[in-house]
Design a protein around this motif. Sequence first.
Motif, PDB file in Angstrom:
ATOM      1  N   UNK A  31       6.281  -9.018  -5.148  1.00 12.97           N
ATOM      2  CA  UNK A  31       5.317  -9.478  -6.296  1.00 12.97           C
ATOM      3  C   UNK A  31       3.773  -9.685  -5.611  1.00 12.97           C
ATOM      4  N   UNK A  32       3.805 -10.324  -4.612  1.00  7.35           N
ATOM      5  CA  UNK A  32       2.359 -10.551  -4.141  1.00  7.35           C
ATOM      6  C   UNK A  32       1.862  -9.290  -3.246  1.00  7.35           C
ATOM      7  N   UNK A  33       2.437  -8.491  -2.626  1.00 10.18           N
ATOM      8  CA  UNK A  33       2.382  -7.183  -2.183  1.00 10.18           C
ATOM      9  C   UNK A  33       1.587  -6.336  -3.064  1.00 10.18           C
ATOM     10  N   UNK A  34       2.362  -6.246  -4.312  1.00  9.87           N
ATOM     11  CA  UNK A  34       1.920  -5.276  -5.419  1.00  9.87           C
ATOM     12  C   UNK A  34       0.445  -5.981  -5.948  1.00  9.87           C
ATOM     13  N   UNK A  35       0.308  -7.412  -5.865  1.00  9.01           N
ATOM     14  CA  UNK A  35      -0.730  -7.749  -6.422  1.00  9.01           C
ATOM     15  C   UNK A  35      -2.013  -7.291  -5.440  1.00  9.01           C
ATOM     16  N   UNK A  36      -1.721  -7.349  -4.175  1.00 11.83           N
ATOM     17  CA  UNK A  36      -2.669  -7.051  -3.056  1.00 11.83           C
ATOM     18  C   UNK A  36      -3.070  -5.623  -3.385  1.00 11.83           C
ATOM     19  N   UNK A  37      -2.184  -4.780  -3.357  1.00 17.35           N
ATOM     20  CA  UNK A  37      -2.240  -3.351  -3.256  1.00 17.35           C
ATOM     21  C   UNK A  37      -2.918  -2.916  -4.732  1.00 17.35           C
TER      22      UNK A  37
ATOM     23  N   UNK B  16      -7.640 -12.092  -6.851  1.00 19.63           N
ATOM     24  CA  UNK B  16      -8.662 -11.956  -5.612  1.00 19.63           C
ATOM     25  C   UNK B  16      -7.813 -12.236  -4.468  1.00 19.63           C
ATOM     26  N   UNK B  17      -8.372 -11.552  -3.431  1.00 16.21           N
ATOM     27  CA  UNK B  17      -7.484 -11.725  -2.049  1.00 16.21           C
ATOM     28  C   UNK B  17      -8.472 -12.071  -1.258  1.00 16.21           C
TER      29      UNK B  17
END
Length: 148
Positions: free
Chosen positions: A12-18, A139-140
């Motif tokens: 889920x976090x990877x998807x948000x970053x991508x 935001x990242x």
Amino acid sequence: MPGRFVRSKIAELVSEIINSRQGRAQLSAHGWIQGMPIVIAQPDERLSDVISLVAAHQPPVLVTTIDPVHGHLWFMHVSIGCTALQVVEPLPQETSIGELYRLASRTSFLTFRIDQMSSSSVVHAIAPQQVKHHAGYTTVEASSAKTF
């Protein structure tokens, strides 16, 4: 339920970053390109098991795990089977992917090898990434927290 599947917190976090412009820009600055495979692993998974997954894709790939203490994402740009590199001693078999990240974060690039491979590989650890939510926007940020 039809159409439903289980996703890990890391996925889920990877998807948000991508899916965020900032996240893509930060990963692109470290060699990620759209369509590059991303291997997701738990921090305590054995390095040899994760590298087997990396080998199943067309390297280089990004490997990601999560900082078990702070919850930040740890990304590594991994190229395996680099025949031009000097062959180094293999890491201990019990080495985890989290331990590889900690080792790699101390230098720009780390040359390593696992027992099952005859040639060395190279890894570049990307600064820990933190996903934040502000007023409905993702935001990242690269974390300033030390990883070791």
